[in-house]
Write a protein that holds these residues in place. Structure first.
Motif, PDB file in Angstrom:
ATOM      1  N   LEU A  88       0.821  -1.217   0.000  1.00  0.00           N
ATOM      2  CA  LEU A  88       0.000   0.000   0.000  1.00  0.00           C
ATOM      3  C   LEU A  88       0.854   1.265   0.000  1.00  0.00           C
ATOM      4  O   LEU A  88       0.329   2.372   0.050  1.00  0.00           O
ATOM      5  CB  LEU A  88      -0.919   0.023   1.217  1.00  0.00           C
ATOM      6  N   LEU A 128      -1.405   9.946  -0.504  1.00  0.00           N
ATOM      7  CA  LEU A 128      -2.481  10.487   0.324  1.00  0.00           C
ATOM      8  C   LEU A 128      -1.935  11.361   1.441  1.00  0.00           C
ATOM      9  O   LEU A 128      -2.349  12.510   1.634  1.00  0.00           O
ATOM     10  CB  LEU A 128      -3.272   9.307   0.898  1.00  0.00           C
ATOM     11  N   ILE A 132      -1.986  25.787   4.955  1.00  0.00           N
ATOM     12  CA  ILE A 132      -2.947  26.497   5.813  1.00  0.00           C
ATOM     13  C   ILE A 132      -2.226  27.121   7.003  1.00  0.00           C
ATOM     14  O   ILE A 132      -2.438  28.283   7.352  1.00  0.00           O
ATOM     15  CB  ILE A 132      -4.044  25.522   6.295  1.00  0.00           C
ATOM     16  N   ARG A 166      -1.648  31.200   7.927  1.00  0.00           N
ATOM     17  CA  ARG A 166      -2.161  31.805   9.154  1.00  0.00           C
ATOM     18  C   ARG A 166      -1.032  32.442   9.957  1.00  0.00           C
ATOM     19  O   ARG A 166      -1.162  33.550  10.437  1.00  0.00           O
ATOM     20  CB  ARG A 166      -2.860  30.725   9.977  1.00  0.00           C
ATOM     21  N   ALA A 198      -8.366  -5.812   4.477  1.00  0.00           N
ATOM     22  CA  ALA A 198      -7.132  -5.438   5.171  1.00  0.00           C
ATOM     23  C   ALA A 198      -6.432  -4.294   4.442  1.00  0.00           C
ATOM     24  O   ALA A 198      -5.713  -3.496   5.056  1.00  0.00           O
ATOM     25  CB  ALA A 198      -6.194  -6.640   5.258  1.00  0.00           C
ATOM     26  N   ALA A 199      -6.630  -4.194   3.130  1.00  0.00           N
ATOM     27  CA  ALA A 199      -6.006  -3.109   2.387  1.00  0.00           C
ATOM     28  C   ALA A 199      -6.871  -1.854   2.420  1.00  0.00           C
ATOM     29  O   ALA A 199      -6.375  -0.742   2.613  1.00  0.00           O
ATOM     30  CB  ALA A 199      -5.764  -3.538   0.941  1.00  0.00           C
ATOM     31  N   PRO A 236      -7.267   0.298   6.242  1.00  0.00           N
ATOM     32  CA  PRO A 236      -6.212   1.255   6.648  1.00  0.00           C
ATOM     33  C   PRO A 236      -6.201   2.518   5.790  1.00  0.00           C
ATOM     34  O   PRO A 236      -6.066   3.630   6.304  1.00  0.00           O
ATOM     35  CB  PRO A 236      -4.907   0.463   6.458  1.00  0.00           C
ATOM     36  N   VAL A 237      -6.378   2.347   4.460  1.00  0.00           N
ATOM     37  CA  VAL A 237      -6.339   3.522   3.588  1.00  0.00           C
ATOM     38  C   VAL A 237      -7.500   4.465   3.895  1.00  0.00           C
ATOM     39  O   VAL A 237      -7.326   5.677   3.980  1.00  0.00           O
ATOM     40  CB  VAL A 237      -6.358   3.095   2.100  1.00  0.00           C
ATOM     41  N   ILE A 256      -6.756   6.247   7.180  1.00  0.00           N
ATOM     42  CA  ILE A 256      -5.764   7.314   7.004  1.00  0.00           C
ATOM     43  C   ILE A 256      -6.393   8.493   6.264  1.00  0.00           C
ATOM     44  O   ILE A 256      -6.223   9.658   6.642  1.00  0.00           O
ATOM     45  CB  ILE A 256      -4.536   6.790   6.222  1.00  0.00           C
ATOM     46  N   GLY A 257      -7.187   8.178   5.230  1.00  0.00           N
ATOM     47  CA  GLY A 257      -7.851   9.244   4.487  1.00  0.00           C
ATOM     48  C   GLY A 257      -8.773  10.045   5.367  1.00  0.00           C
ATOM     49  O   GLY A 257      -8.793  11.283   5.309  1.00  0.00           O
ATOM     50  N   CYS A 263      -6.792  12.304   7.700  1.00  0.00           N
ATOM     51  CA  CYS A 263      -6.289  13.465   6.951  1.00  0.00           C
ATOM     52  C   CYS A 263      -7.413  14.469   6.718  1.00  0.00           C
ATOM     53  O   CYS A 263      -7.240  15.672   6.895  1.00  0.00           O
ATOM     54  CB  CYS A 263      -5.721  13.040   5.592  1.00  0.00           C
ATOM     55  N   VAL A 298      -8.370  16.318   9.928  1.00  0.00           N
ATOM     56  CA  VAL A 298      -7.322  17.282  10.296  1.00  0.00           C
ATOM     57  C   VAL A 298      -7.389  18.505   9.385  1.00  0.00           C
ATOM     58  O   VAL A 298      -7.341  19.653   9.847  1.00  0.00           O
ATOM     59  CB  VAL A 298      -5.922  16.625  10.209  1.00  0.00           C
ATOM     60  N   LEU A 299      -7.547  18.270   8.081  1.00  0.00           N
ATOM     61  CA  LEU A 299      -7.570  19.396   7.139  1.00  0.00           C
ATOM     62  C   LEU A 299      -8.776  20.286   7.382  1.00  0.00           C
ATOM     63  O   LEU A 299      -8.670  21.513   7.367  1.00  0.00           O
ATOM     64  CB  LEU A 299      -7.594  18.881   5.696  1.00  0.00           C
ATOM     65  N   ALA A 309      -8.307  22.225  10.543  1.00  0.00           N
ATOM     66  CA  ALA A 309      -7.265  23.235  10.352  1.00  0.00           C
ATOM     67  C   ALA A 309      -7.801  24.405   9.545  1.00  0.00           C
ATOM     68  O   ALA A 309      -7.585  25.572   9.888  1.00  0.00           O
ATOM     69  CB  ALA A 309      -6.055  22.629   9.650  1.00  0.00           C
ATOM     70  N   SER A 310      -8.552  24.118   8.475  1.00  0.00           N
ATOM     71  CA  SER A 310      -9.005  25.224   7.631  1.00  0.00           C
ATOM     72  C   SER A 310     -10.068  26.044   8.351  1.00  0.00           C
ATOM     73  O   SER A 310     -10.218  27.235   8.100  1.00  0.00           O
ATOM     74  CB  SER A 310      -9.528  24.703   6.292  1.00  0.00           C
ATOM     75  N   MET A 331      -7.899  27.866  11.410  1.00  0.00           N
ATOM     76  CA  MET A 331      -6.851  28.813  11.032  1.00  0.00           C
ATOM     77  C   MET A 331      -7.213  29.591   9.779  1.00  0.00           C
ATOM     78  O   MET A 331      -6.354  30.036   9.043  1.00  0.00           O
ATOM     79  CB  MET A 331      -5.546  28.055  10.815  1.00  0.00           C
ATOM     80  N   VAL A 379      -7.944  32.406   7.319  1.00  0.00           N
ATOM     81  CA  VAL A 379      -7.575  33.821   7.247  1.00  0.00           C
ATOM     82  C   VAL A 379      -8.763  34.549   6.647  1.00  0.00           C
ATOM     83  O   VAL A 379      -9.237  34.200   5.568  1.00  0.00           O
ATOM     84  CB  VAL A 379      -6.331  34.020   6.369  1.00  0.00           C
ATOM     85  N   GLU A 386     -10.848  36.864   4.624  1.00  0.00           N
ATOM     86  CA  GLU A 386     -10.667  37.714   3.449  1.00  0.00           C
ATOM     87  C   GLU A 386     -11.831  38.679   3.374  1.00  0.00           C
ATOM     88  O   GLU A 386     -12.975  38.308   3.622  1.00  0.00           O
ATOM     89  CB  GLU A 386     -10.616  36.837   2.188  1.00  0.00           C
TER      90      GLU A 386
END
Lengths: 196, 264
Positions: free
Chosen positions: A72, A79, A90, A94, B6-7, B10-11, B14-15, B18, B21-22, B25-26, B29, B31, B33
């Motif tokens: 993988l 990813l 980001i 900031r 099993a494959a 996990p992906v 993880i996705g 991510c 978190v993104l 975060a956006s 944080m 900004v 405009e």
């Protein structure tokens, strides 16, 4: 310690990502027209290579390998790197607007670049430790920078030259790139023998 | 089946991590405009000519939104229409745009002056200028390879009879040609004015006379006849102060060499 130095120097000169491994050719041809954009792009590449390695090495060692999920590697790395660079962008926007202004436009360009993925995968394939991986990434980034800056000099000379019409633009750039990469073949074997 | 799961699992995990978190975060944080920024940017013509003095239309839009004191009448290509829209969005009073037009201060065409050398180099003004100051007899004059023509976003400049000519109707006054001309022959003149000095030769009168039939010889006749005292001879060439010029045309009638002319 000597091994680290050898890894660093050979990443810069012998296994130069652009000129020997032919990875990251897209930014090499696309952003090398001017010195300042070439420098900005290279700094962004060094930066992203380092953080990508810092994240993907532990993932490989502590997540994929123990669970026999080595196959993988590619998809997980892509990813994680893509998400990571977005996150970094980001955060930079900031908290460090000045850095974001100089690196910002280049960061999204290199999220999925093959040079970045190449560094992270080759670190694993070579069986480097974490420290060696980081040094290798730094060296690869520096090598990228060296190639970019050298080539932006070549291209500014090309701009003023009287080139036959059929060679104008990309053809002469590719010819120049191949000659530049030929010159790097001269480094082969130098570093290993330096410390022998 | 187990192998696929099993494959995939996990992906996906993880996705998901991510993604979470993104998104956080956006949100955390982000900004802020200014909401007026895209509107302001939309009004501007997008030619990125730099006539406003900022780095392109984006730069001007940013300056307008961030700094209250930035005038709304700096966009020359957009003229009054854009200034009106900008004032509406930003809630400021409308200011009239002084439209400007580029004028080539040289009349050294093929009839009035001639080449000094046969030039076979790269056909740009800046390259020709590097060799003996250009191919013509007059080193101050138009080289005629059309560097200005090439940068003009509106195709308002033509090379006619060996010198550049600006078509007044097409010129939007962006000033790109002013920056490009290696001889600094082009300047922006208010669109309401009709007369301009069509020479930039800073040599003494006798020398100018030898290289060009229509050169300004610095005789100061225009200085004397101008009822508004708008003309001064500086470095052997007349200069019109357009703040004072009243468009009377006395200078053109009295010019001994046709160095002052009507802007076409």
């Amino acid at each position: 310690m000597i091994k680290l130095i050898i890894i660093l120097l050979s990443a810069v000169f012998i296994n130069n990502y652009i000129l020997s491994r032919f990875l990251g050719i897209c930014p090499f041809l696309g952003v090398s027209k001017k010195l300042d954009s070439a420098t900005g792009m290279s700094l962004a590449v060094i930066f992203v290579m380092m953080i990508a390695t810092a994240v993907t090495w532990p993932i490989q060692m502590f997540l994929l390998n123990p669970n026999n999920l080595g196959y993988l590697q590619t998809i997980v790395f892509i990813l994680v790197i893509a998400a990571l660079v977005q996150l970094v962008e980001i955060v930079l926007k900031r908290y460090v607007p000045a850095l974001h202004k100089s690196l910002g436009v280049y960061l999204p360009l290199i999220t999925t670049n093959c040079a970045i993925l190449g560094v992270t995968i080759l670190n694993i394939d070579e069986g480097y430790t974490f420290a060696e991986s980081m040094v290798n990434s730094l060296g690869s980034g520096l090598g990228f920078m060296l190639a970019m800056i050298m080539f932006s000099g070549v291209r500014s000379k090309l701009e003023g030259a009287d080139i036959p019409k059929s060679f104008k633009g990309l053809p002469i750039t590719l010819v120049a790139a191949s000659i530049t990469s030929l010159s790097f073949m001269g480094f082969g074997g130098v570093i290993e023998n330096m410390f022998a | 089946m187990n192998v696929i799961l099993a494959a995939v699992i996990p992906v996906v995990i993880i996705g998901l991590i991510c993604a979470v978190v993104l998104v956080t975060a956006s949100k955390l944080m982000a900004v802020k405009e200014d909401e007026r920024l895209p509107k302001v940017r939309e009004c501007l013509p997008g030619a990125n000519c730099g006539a406003c003095g900022f780095a392109g239309c984006d730069g001007y839009a940013k300056a307008l939104v961030e700094n209250e004191t930035t005038p709304t009448n700096l966009c020359v290509p957009g003229a009054d229409a854009v200034s009106h829209q900008l004032s509406d969005i930003l809630g400021k009073e409308f200011e009239d745009v002084v439209e400007q037009v580029a004028v080539v201060h040289c009349s050294g065409d093929c009839e009035n002056t001639e080449d000094n050398v046969d030039y076979y180099g790269i056909e740009t003004c800046s390259a020709a200028k590097l060799l003996f100051g250009g191919k013509g007899k007059c080193v101050f004059g138009c080289v005629g390879f059309g560097d200005c023509k090439n940068v003009c976003p509106n195709d308002a400049i033509v090379i006619k009879n060996g010198i550049a000519q600006v078509c007044r109707a097409d010129c939007v006054g962006c000033g790109l040609c002013v920056k490009t001309c290696p001889n600094k022959l082009i300047s922006l003149v208010p669109d309401t004015k009709n007369y301009a000095v069509l020479c930039s030769n800073k040599d003494k009168g006798a020398v100018t006379r030898k290289v060009c039939k229509k050169g300004c010889i610095g005789c100061r006749k225009c200085e004397k006849v101008c009822p508004a005292q708008a003309i001064k001879v500086i470095d052997n060439v007349a200069v019109i102060d357009y703040e004072k010029c009243t468009n009377c045309g006395a200078c053109v009638e009295n010019c001994t060499t046709q160095g002052i002319g009507i802007i076409k």
